[in-house]
Design an enzyme around this catalytic site. Structure first.
Site, PDB file in Angstrom:
ATOM      1  N   GLY A  54      41.523  50.232  36.468  1.00  0.00           N
ATOM      2  CA  GLY A  54      40.937  50.876  37.649  1.00  0.00           C
ATOM      3  C   GLY A  54      39.706  50.148  38.151  1.00  0.00           C
ATOM      4  O   GLY A  54      39.519  49.947  39.353  1.00  0.00           O
ATOM      5  N   CYS A  55      38.860  49.734  37.225  1.00  0.00           N
ATOM      6  CA  CYS A  55      37.621  49.056  37.614  1.00  0.00           C
ATOM      7  C   CYS A  55      37.904  47.682  38.206  1.00  0.00           C
ATOM      8  O   CYS A  55      37.202  47.234  39.117  1.00  0.00           O
ATOM      9  CB  CYS A  55      36.679  48.953  36.416  1.00  0.00           C
ATOM     10  N   THR A  56      38.940  47.031  37.705  1.00  0.00           N
ATOM     11  CA  THR A  56      39.333  45.724  38.248  1.00  0.00           C
ATOM     12  C   THR A  56      39.877  45.890  39.666  1.00  0.00           C
ATOM     13  O   THR A  56      39.495  45.149  40.574  1.00  0.00           O
ATOM     14  CB  THR A  56      40.372  45.054  37.327  1.00  0.00           C
ATOM     15  N   ALA A  59      36.837  46.632  41.946  1.00  0.00           N
ATOM     16  CA  ALA A  59      35.973  45.462  42.148  1.00  0.00           C
ATOM     17  C   ALA A  59      36.660  44.400  43.005  1.00  0.00           C
ATOM     18  O   ALA A  59      36.040  43.830  43.911  1.00  0.00           O
ATOM     19  CB  ALA A  59      35.569  44.868  40.795  1.00  0.00           C
TER      20      ALA A  59
END
Length: 168
Positions: A54-56, A59
């Site tokens: 999710g964070c990738t 970002a």
């Protein structure tokens, strides 16, 4: 105005509230601070953990629209509880040019109300809520997104920033 202590600080920040001050170490040997951003709009986004799916997605979505944001004068800063070394690795792996800041003691997350109780598989723990704050050049919060979805985050920010710029 004096420095607010964590106990007296409002953590349910809303549009129109003053953005809490911050200074954090960031990727690329940088330091990011609200003081250095005086007069400039910025997006402060909090994410749980570097190099997770999710964070990738989140970002990389922001990195994709970064040139447009920068051309319009918006600074993007990601904040996680990860140590700087882990953030550096994440930034390098995905070519993330905007600063990723380390808030290991979650001092800034506490000030913004994004260090919250979470639960998974019946276990509760404290962690970072995926939230974003669009702050204008006067240090006033203009938009708040709580529990934002990684895939649609960049578009939400882009629309809100277009609205902010058109009102300026």
């Amino acid at each position: 105005m004096g420095v607010m202590t964590a106990s007296s600080q409002k953590t349910d920040l809303q549009p129109g509230d003053r953005a809490p001050d911050f200074t954090l170490p960031a990727s690329g040997g940088r330091t990011v601070s609200s003081a250095a951003l005086t007069g400039m709009p910025y997006l402060l986004y909090f994410y749980p953990k570097a190099d997770t799916p999710g964070c990738t997605t989140q970002a990389c979505g922001l990195q994709e629209v970064l040139p447009k944001f920068e051309a319009d004068g918006l600074t993007v800063i990601g904040v996680s509880p990860d140590p700087v070394a882990k953030i550096e690795k994440f930034a390098t792996k995905y070519g993330l040019e905007f600063p990723l800041a380390s808030d290991e003691n979650h001092t800034v997350a506490d000030a913004y109300g994004t260090w919250v109780e979470k639960s998974m598989y019946g276990r509760t723990y404290m962690g970072m809520e995926r939230s974003s704050f669009l702050v204008d050049g006067q240090g006033v919060i203009r938009n708040v997104w709580r529990k934002v979805k990684p895939a649609t985050h960049a578009e939400l920010v882009a629309q809100a920033f277009r609205d902010l710029v058109s009102r300026a």
